[in-house]
Design a protein around this motif. Structure first.
Motif, short mmCIF file in Angstrom:
data_model
loop_
_atom_site.label_atom_id
_atom_site.label_comp_id
_atom_site.label_asym_id
_atom_site.label_seq_id
_atom_site.Cartn_x
_atom_site.Cartn_y
_atom_site.Cartn_z
N ASP A 189 8.36 8.72 -20.87
CA ASP A 189 8.30 7.78 -19.76
C ASP A 189 9.58 6.95 -19.76
O ASP A 189 9.85 6.24 -20.74
N ASP A 236 8.78 11.49 -17.01
CA ASP A 236 7.82 10.83 -16.12
C ASP A 236 8.42 9.49 -15.69
O ASP A 236 8.70 8.64 -16.53
N ARG A 238 6.92 7.48 -13.26
CA ARG A 238 5.93 6.77 -12.45
C ARG A 238 5.71 5.32 -12.88
O ARG A 238 5.07 4.55 -12.16
N LEU A 239 6.22 4.92 -14.03
CA LEU A 239 6.07 3.54 -14.47
C LEU A 239 7.12 2.61 -13.89
O LEU A 239 7.08 1.40 -14.11
N ARG A 240 8.08 3.17 -13.14
CA ARG A 240 9.15 2.33 -12.60
C ARG A 240 8.61 1.37 -11.54
O ARG A 240 7.51 1.56 -11.01
N GLY A 243 6.40 2.23 -8.56
CA GLY A 243 5.88 3.56 -8.83
C GLY A 243 6.69 4.67 -8.20
O GLY A 243 7.90 4.56 -8.02
N ALA A 244 6.00 5.76 -7.84
CA ALA A 244 6.69 6.94 -7.32
C ALA A 244 7.42 6.67 -6.02
O ALA A 244 8.37 7.37 -5.67
N SER A 245 7.00 5.63 -5.28
CA SER A 245 7.66 5.32 -4.01
C SER A 245 8.85 4.38 -4.19
O SER A 245 9.55 4.08 -3.22
N GLU A 267 1.20 -3.38 -15.82
CA GLU A 267 2.61 -3.24 -16.19
C GLU A 267 2.94 -4.07 -17.42
O GLU A 267 3.82 -3.71 -18.21
#
Length: 954
Positions: A189, A236, A238-240, A243-245, A267
């Protein structure tokens, strides 16, 4: 070449698979096969390793050169405590396909080594997790270097940051990689940040955002793309943020805004384990400074409990799914539950305890046990279960290099796992997993929140009074029926709270917490007496705590804490006000041992050192805050022990005095270290050792009789036989050093910060009073006491002792104190001085008035007893030097009786009266009720002291 014996002995399905790989290896590399068999250690491990892992046996057969390299270098048989072995450099000018092939080959070689050492039993869990994490770090580092080089060829390098250092992509590892606890076959991640906006310096410049976005995409491609050689790591993102968007990369300023405006509770859990893998040290520090207030709140963050309850429900729902029942990571009692519990405690207390801000789970567990946040036996059991489950998880994944967490269902895989875990059979392994996960799950359900409380019907009836959904008459009747003797005043308190600024400014979550809490607090207060007064104290606390409504979560979830708070409000106005001013003290009500076990000085010492772990030597502000929060917490604990009868009077004063001594020694150590770092230390003339400095306590501190809120009467002395100047880079005179040291000590003790003042300090008892030097050389101090001191100063010296500093100087002070106090004295002159000083003090300080008696300064009060004792000791000390050995009144009375200066009956009577007065003063202090009592109270004691005073002084 025939099958090795270790493979032949394997169960049939494993022997067949391992035998096929052996045949392929022996055919392609007979010398390598012979070398394996020739080494006893390797040959012995061959069956277990190849039988347990198709990945290892297949890789050795397909790419024998990897095994040969590991044998040739000695890396297979040797551990590397530093964890540096996977770091290699790749040519940055090569074609991307070539680079990707090399990177994947490096990954396979490293995994072969790690899996072999783990399955053979040569590596500890810590070594395996560390080496897997180091492998990922090295691959990311290589991908970063390669991608940066490629981009710079076309677009130049990003512009410098504010310190002039080159801007770099800050790759943040999350989860297990962040904690350096990576699985054998795990995703990584990652989050990508960059320092600030700007532009690259090439012929075709790009903005920093564009430059780092391209670099991030290339890094992901280099690691994640599956080729004929496989992949390096699945990435991965997705934790940014968002998220993915969300954007692939984000600047640090934008990241800070995101955390402040959009950061969510989950978070905070994720960021506990975050670790920056790249960027300059200044850039990593800047990221940490942005992150810390989001993850670790300055106050004790009980709002985590509510998040935990919601997440518990979600996890429990997932755990009930059939697919999760055999999942050792996400299933009931799995790895995730252990991680979750530990992170909750870190989030709750990490803001106040920097030592808990560790990424590693096992280290965090140990520190929680040290701090009694977890029972040591529970922490030890969780650590054992965690180790077992992580080893099991790695060996499940090492079978085929697949990211799986479930116990296998097919017989062959079960057979491999039995071999890998070195157990008798599948049933034994299955039973052990079930036993361990059941224990973890039981702790998970009970440890943090405990069982959900049943609804309190009495409290639910009071909802109408709080919400004022009933008529005024109905509300008053309801409150009266509940037990409030002044329902109208109670209703006024509730209305004021509900219509006040606090309630109006609360967010929805805060109002919801308070709406749930108030009926519970009303019911608890109604069960006490006087209920209205207790509720008044409770409301005052609610109004202060409401600034951090997360504290309401604690009171909502924990009935014991709620009841203890109400009991405390009924028993002590002082403690209620302390919580109102410092809500962090609510934390002290969680542990029932505070109410059952007397606090000890050993505990104080250990906890102070723990609290200072992680505080930089140069961070004076943080040091002062830790000192204040620690001191306030321990005064609070001592007062609780006093209030609930756990500590007798003399022990209360002992603990308060010991606490002050611990504070003084710590402040002295800190102040001395800060000055010495700049100026060096004064040195003795002959030996060259550090010159002595000591703090002398007078009055209640010196007499071991500190009470709540007592000032500290201090005098500072130093050893004058020095070289004359310090030995550091910026030399100053020794006298200047010691004066600055004393000034810094007073500053650290008495400066008002957001957490208040540590102690009020009074230095007027030093030689020549306010006009005298703040610090005095020990010889000059004795000269003053012999030749210039007044009788009242010798009275004060009777209650003086060194409380911190150099032991040798402390012994010297005690010797001179004895010499001064044991001088012969003329009785008429001494009697006259004693009476004169007492009458002056009474005229200035006695607050007795009609119908009230000042316990301390009134006639027949505490000070009269002290003056009588001082008179007897000073008059007879030349004949009986043992009279001045102790500095407290009780033991001085005992010494007077032993020397037969006064009768044993008189000494015992005065000691008992003195204890009674002080006990009453302690109770008055707990109630914030001043220092006087009704004139009719303690009249016999006053008369007894008055008779003795009249007898001695007329």
């Amino acid at each position: 070449m025939s099958l090795p014996a270790a493979i032949e002995k394997l169960p049939p399905p494993l022997a067949e698979s391992a035998g096929a790989s052996w045949g392929e290896l022996a055919t392609r590399e007979p010398d390598l096969a012979a070398r394996l068999l020739a080494d006893t250690k390797l040959a012995t491990s061959l069956g277990r390793v190849w039988g347990a892992s198709e990945f290892v046996s297949g890789l050795c057969a397909r790419r024998p050169h990897l095994l040969a390299e590991l044998l040739e270098s000695g890396e297979l048989l040797a551990a590397d405590p530093a964890g540096n072995w996977p770091r290699v450099r790749f040519a940055l000018e090569q074609d991307e396909d070539v680079f990707m092939t090399a990177l994947r080959g490096h990954r396979q070689r490293a995994l072969l080594r790690i899996a072999w050492r783990d399955l053979a039993g040569w590596a500890s869990l810590e070594e395996t997790l560390r080496d897997l994490s180091a492998l990922a770090d090295a691959c990311i580092e290589a991908a970063l270097a390669y991608s940066a080089h490629q981009l710079a060829q076309r677009h130049g390098w990003p512009g410098p940051d504010e310190q002039g250092s080159p801007c770099e992509l800050i790759v943040v590892a999350m989860g297990k990689l962040g904690a350096s606890e990576l699985n054998f076959s795990s995703d990584i991640d990652l989050i990508f940040l960059y320092p600030l906006a700007g532009e690259s310096d090439g012929e075709r410049p790009l903005t920093h955002e564009a430059w780092f976005t391209r670099q991030a995409r290339q890094v992901i491609r280099l690691l994640d793309t599956r080729t004929e050689d496989g992949f390096v790591f699945r990435v991965d993102m997705r934790l940014r943020p968002f998220g993915a968007s969300g954007p692939l990369v984000m600047s640090l300023p934008a990241f800070e805004v995101y955390l402040q405006q959009h950061g969510r509770d989950w978070e905070r859990y994720a960021w506990v384990k975050a670790r920056a893998l790249s960027g300059t040290q200044a850039q990593r520090t800047a990221m940490a400074e942005v992150l810390r207030p989001f993850v670790y709140r300055r106050y004790l963050d009980y709002g985590v409990f509510e998040s935990l309850r919601a997440m518990k429900t979600k996890v429990a729902r997932l755990s009930r799914q059939k697919a999760r029942q055999h999942d050792i990571k996400l299933g009931p009692g799995g790895i995730r539950e252990i991680e979750f519990m530990v992170q909750c405690f870190q989030l709750i207390r990490g803001g106040n305890d920097p030592a808990l801000r560790t990424r590693g789970l096992l280290a965090a567990l140990a520190r929680l046990a040290e701090r009694s946040q977890l029972e040591p036996a529970t922490a030890e059991a969780l650590a054992r279960h965690y180790r077992f489950l992580r080893v099991l998880e790695n060996r499940i994944q090492a079978m085929q290099d697949r990211q799986v967490h479930e116990l296998p269902a097919d017989e062959t895989s079960r057979c491999r796992l039995v071999l890998a875990m070195a157990v008798d059979d599948w049933q034994a392994l299955s039973d052990e997993v079930a036993s361990r996960t059941a224990h973890v799950h039981s702790v998970f359900k009970e440890l943090v929140l405990g069982p959900v409380e049943p609804e309190d019907n009495d409290a639910s009836e009071l909802v109408g009074a709080w919400e004022q959904s009933l008529s005024e008459e109905a509300c008053l009747a309801l409150l009266a029926r509940a037990g409030f003797e002044s329902p109208k005043e109670v209703l006024g308190l509730l209305r004021a709270l509900r219509s006040g600024n606090l309630y109006r400014r609360m967010d929805a979550a805060g109002r919801q917490r308070l709406n749930r809490l108030m009926p519970l607090m009303l019911q608890a207060a109604a069960n006490t007496s006087p209920a209205t007064d207790v509720l008044r104290n409770v409301v005052a606390i609610i109004e202060t705590v409401g600034r951090r409504s997360a504290y309401f979560a604690l009171l909502n979830e924990n009935r014991d804490v709620r009841n203890r708070l109400v009991s405390l409000c009924a028993g002590s106005r002082l403690l209620a006000e302390e919580i109102s001013e410092h809500p962090v003290l609510l934390d002290e009500l969680i542990d029932p041992r505070v109410f059952e076990t007397p606090p000890s000085s050993t505990e104080m010492h250990h906890e102070l050192e723990r609290r200072f772990a992680g505080i930089a030597d140069t961070d004076l502000e943080a040091q002062m805050e830790v000192l204040r929060t620690f001191q306030r917490a321990w005064v609070f604990r001592i007062a609780l022990a006093d209030l609930y009868g756990v500590l007798p009077l003399m022990k209360v004063s002992d603990r308060l005095t010991e606490l002050a001594e611990i504070m003084l020694q710590k402040v002295l150590d800190l102040a001395q270290a800060q000055l010495a770092a700049k100026h060096g230390r004064p040195r003795k003339q002959n030996s060259g050792e550090g010159a002595g400095f000591a703090i002398v306590g007078y009055g209640k501190l010196g007499g071991l009789e500190l009470g709540y809120g007592s000032d500290l009467d201090l005098v500072f002395v130093y050893d004058g036989a020095t070289q004359g100047h310090t030995d550091g880079q910026h030399v100053i005179d020794d006298g200047v050093f010691f004066t600055r040291l004393a000034q810094r000590i007073v500053h650290m003790l008495s400066t008002q910060t957001r957490s208040g003042r540590l102690y009020e300090v009074d230095t007027r008892l030093r030689p020549s009073g306010q006009s005298g030097l703040l610090v005095i050389e020990i010889g000059a101090f004795e000269d003053y006491q012999r030749d210039k001191a007044w009788t009242w100063e010798h009275q004060a010296l009777l209650r003086a002792r060194t409380v911190a500093g150099d032991r040798g100087l402390a012994q010297e002070f005690e010797a001179l104190r004895r010499r001064v106090l044991c001088q012969p004295r003329r009785q008429p002159a001494l009697r006259a001085e004693i009476v004169k000083m007492r009458e002056r003090m009474r005229a200035e300080l006695d607050t007795s008035e009609s119908g009230r008696f000042d316990l301390k300064q009134g006639r027949g009060g505490i000070t009269d007893i002290e003056f009588l004792v001082q008179y007897f000791v000073l008059l007879h000390a030349d004949a009986y030097p043992e009279l001045v050995h102790w500095s407290d009144n009780i033991r001085q009375l005992e010494s007077l009786a032993n020397a037969r200066v006064i009768s044993a009956a008189t000494a015992e009577s005065l000691a008992e009266i003195y204890r009674t007065y002080r006990q009453r003063l302690h109770r008055l202090a707990l109630d914030r009720a001043g220092k006087s009592v009704p004139e009719t109270e303690l009249s016999n004691e006053r008369a007894a002291v008055g008779r003795l005073w009249q007898q001695e002084f007329g």
